[in-house]
Design a protein around this motif. Sequence first.
Motif, PDB file in Angstrom:
ATOM      1  N   LEU A 209       0.794  -1.298   0.045  1.00  0.00           N
ATOM      2  CA  LEU A 209       0.067  -0.026   0.118  1.00  0.00           C
ATOM      3  C   LEU A 209       0.730   1.185   0.135  1.00  0.00           C
ATOM      4  N   TYR A 210       0.701   1.876  -0.947  1.00  0.00           N
ATOM      5  CA  TYR A 210       1.722   3.180  -1.036  1.00  0.00           C
ATOM      6  C   TYR A 210       0.642   4.263  -0.540  1.00  0.00           C
ATOM      7  N   GLN A 211       1.467   5.014   0.229  1.00  0.00           N
ATOM      8  CA  GLN A 211       0.425   6.124   0.993  1.00  0.00           C
ATOM      9  C   GLN A 211       1.415   7.174   1.524  1.00  0.00           C
ATOM     10  N   ARG A 212       0.893   8.301   2.196  1.00  0.00           N
ATOM     11  CA  ARG A 212       1.470   9.535   2.521  1.00  0.00           C
ATOM     12  C   ARG A 212       1.377   9.498   4.214  1.00  0.00           C
ATOM     13  N   ASP A 213       2.129  10.236   4.823  1.00  0.00           N
ATOM     14  CA  ASP A 213       1.921  10.524   6.281  1.00  0.00           C
ATOM     15  C   ASP A 213       0.629  11.444   6.313  1.00  0.00           C
ATOM     16  N   ASP A 214      -0.178  11.538   7.421  1.00  0.00           N
ATOM     17  CA  ASP A 214      -1.306  12.474   7.492  1.00  0.00           C
ATOM     18  C   ASP A 214      -2.081  12.503   6.198  1.00  0.00           C
ATOM     19  N   CYS A 215      -2.451  11.372   5.766  1.00  0.00           N
ATOM     20  CA  CYS A 215      -3.218  11.110   4.548  1.00  0.00           C
ATOM     21  C   CYS A 215      -4.844  10.636   4.888  1.00  0.00           C
ATOM     22  N   HIS A 216      -5.671  11.428   4.997  1.00  0.00           N
ATOM     23  CA  HIS A 216      -7.063  10.756   5.225  1.00  0.00           C
ATOM     24  C   HIS A 216      -7.614   9.640   4.503  1.00  0.00           C
ATOM     25  N   LEU A 217      -7.313   9.862   2.906  1.00  0.00           N
ATOM     26  CA  LEU A 217      -7.675   8.877   2.259  1.00  0.00           C
ATOM     27  C   LEU A 217      -6.865   7.619   2.512  1.00  0.00           C
ATOM     28  N   CYS A 218      -5.718   7.734   2.989  1.00  0.00           N
ATOM     29  CA  CYS A 218      -4.917   6.481   3.235  1.00  0.00           C
ATOM     30  C   CYS A 218      -5.548   5.957   4.326  1.00  0.00           C
ATOM     31  N   ASP A 219      -6.024   6.565   5.181  1.00  0.00           N
ATOM     32  CA  ASP A 219      -6.704   6.043   6.514  1.00  0.00           C
ATOM     33  C   ASP A 219      -7.823   5.491   6.018  1.00  0.00           C
ATOM     34  N   LEU A 220      -8.723   5.875   5.245  1.00  0.00           N
ATOM     35  CA  LEU A 220      -9.821   5.307   4.652  1.00  0.00           C
ATOM     36  C   LEU A 220      -9.559   4.005   3.988  1.00  0.00           C
TER      37      LEU A 220
ATOM     38  N   PHE B 268       0.079  -7.095   4.176  1.00  0.00           N
ATOM     39  CA  PHE B 268       0.471  -6.230   3.137  1.00  0.00           C
ATOM     40  C   PHE B 268       1.633  -5.200   3.743  1.00  0.00           C
ATOM     41  N   ASP B 269       2.526  -4.680   2.865  1.00  0.00           N
ATOM     42  CA  ASP B 269       3.583  -3.704   3.511  1.00  0.00           C
ATOM     43  C   ASP B 269       2.908  -2.290   3.075  1.00  0.00           C
ATOM     44  N   SER B 270       3.224  -1.405   4.028  1.00  0.00           N
ATOM     45  CA  SER B 270       3.109  -0.069   3.740  1.00  0.00           C
ATOM     46  C   SER B 270       4.467   0.700   3.482  1.00  0.00           C
ATOM     47  N   VAL B 271       4.094   1.459   2.226  1.00  0.00           N
ATOM     48  CA  VAL B 271       5.230   2.290   1.893  1.00  0.00           C
ATOM     49  C   VAL B 271       4.954   3.696   1.751  1.00  0.00           C
ATOM     50  N   PHE B 272       5.509   4.365   2.476  1.00  0.00           N
ATOM     51  CA  PHE B 272       5.447   5.921   2.493  1.00  0.00           C
ATOM     52  C   PHE B 272       6.006   6.679   1.531  1.00  0.00           C
ATOM     53  N   ILE B 273       5.428   7.390   0.690  1.00  0.00           N
ATOM     54  CA  ILE B 273       6.068   7.904  -0.613  1.00  0.00           C
ATOM     55  C   ILE B 273       6.713   9.264  -0.365  1.00  0.00           C
ATOM     56  N   ASP B 274       6.496  10.000   0.713  1.00  0.00           N
ATOM     57  CA  ASP B 274       6.914  11.292   0.991  1.00  0.00           C
ATOM     58  C   ASP B 274       8.250  11.666   0.538  1.00  0.00           C
ATOM     59  N   ASP B 275       9.268  10.915   1.060  1.00  0.00           N
ATOM     60  CA  ASP B 275      10.508  11.107   1.061  1.00  0.00           C
ATOM     61  C   ASP B 275      11.452  10.447   0.040  1.00  0.00           C
ATOM     62  N   ASP B 276      10.550   9.755  -0.869  1.00  0.00           N
ATOM     63  CA  ASP B 276      11.121   9.156  -2.112  1.00  0.00           C
ATOM     64  C   ASP B 276      10.800   9.961  -3.503  1.00  0.00           C
ATOM     65  N   GLN B 277      11.618  10.692  -4.016  1.00  0.00           N
ATOM     66  CA  GLN B 277      11.242  11.105  -5.325  1.00  0.00           C
ATOM     67  C   GLN B 277      10.713  10.444  -6.310  1.00  0.00           C
TER      68      GLN B 277
ATOM     69  N   LEU C 284       8.899   7.534  -6.251  1.00  0.00           N
ATOM     70  CA  LEU C 284       7.823   7.116  -5.545  1.00  0.00           C
ATOM     71  C   LEU C 284       6.547   8.309  -5.800  1.00  0.00           C
ATOM     72  N   GLU C 285       7.206   9.461  -5.458  1.00  0.00           N
ATOM     73  CA  GLU C 285       6.523  10.666  -5.407  1.00  0.00           C
ATOM     74  C   GLU C 285       6.050  11.048  -6.924  1.00  0.00           C
ATOM     75  N   THR C 286       6.853  10.720  -7.744  1.00  0.00           N
ATOM     76  CA  THR C 286       6.582  11.265  -8.874  1.00  0.00           C
ATOM     77  C   THR C 286       5.460  10.086  -9.451  1.00  0.00           C
ATOM     78  N   ARG C 287       5.687   8.775  -9.299  1.00  0.00           N
ATOM     79  CA  ARG C 287       4.833   7.867  -9.787  1.00  0.00           C
ATOM     80  C   ARG C 287       3.486   7.795  -9.116  1.00  0.00           C
ATOM     81  N   TYR C 288       3.353   8.220  -7.797  1.00  0.00           N
ATOM     82  CA  TYR C 288       2.133   7.992  -7.198  1.00  0.00           C
ATOM     83  C   TYR C 288       1.724   9.147  -6.527  1.00  0.00           C
ATOM     84  N   GLY C 289       2.603  10.411  -6.452  1.00  0.00           N
ATOM     85  CA  GLY C 289       1.887  11.494  -5.864  1.00  0.00           C
ATOM     86  C   GLY C 289       0.324  12.117  -5.755  1.00  0.00           C
ATOM     87  N   ALA C 290      -0.250  11.968  -7.034  1.00  0.00           N
ATOM     88  CA  ALA C 290      -1.555  12.330  -7.179  1.00  0.00           C
ATOM     89  C   ALA C 290      -2.625  11.126  -7.015  1.00  0.00           C
TER      90      ALA C 290
END
Length: 74
Positions: free
Chosen positions: A5-16, A29-38, A40-46
């Motif tokens: 699961l690709y997600q962000r810190d403080d993401c209400h949609l991720c919590d849902l 499943f593994d949780s991967v936070f994209i915040d500090d990975d450029q 992953l940010e480019t691929r999954y940011g939006a």
Amino acid sequence: MDLILYQRDDCHLCDLALAVLADARAPEFDSVFIDDDQALETRYGARVPVLRDAARDRELDWPFDAAALRAWLD
């Protein structure tokens, strides 16, 4: 099955999404936070949260509910 699961810190949609995964009794499943990975940010940011099945090379974008998730997992 190798779920991530690709997600962000403080993401209400991720919590849902986490709640839907629990409700659907998704496999581990593994949780991967994209915040500090450029890359992953480019691929999954939006798109986060995104559930990836690495073994089958496919992704499930938010929004999804428990029924859609179970169908995707089958």
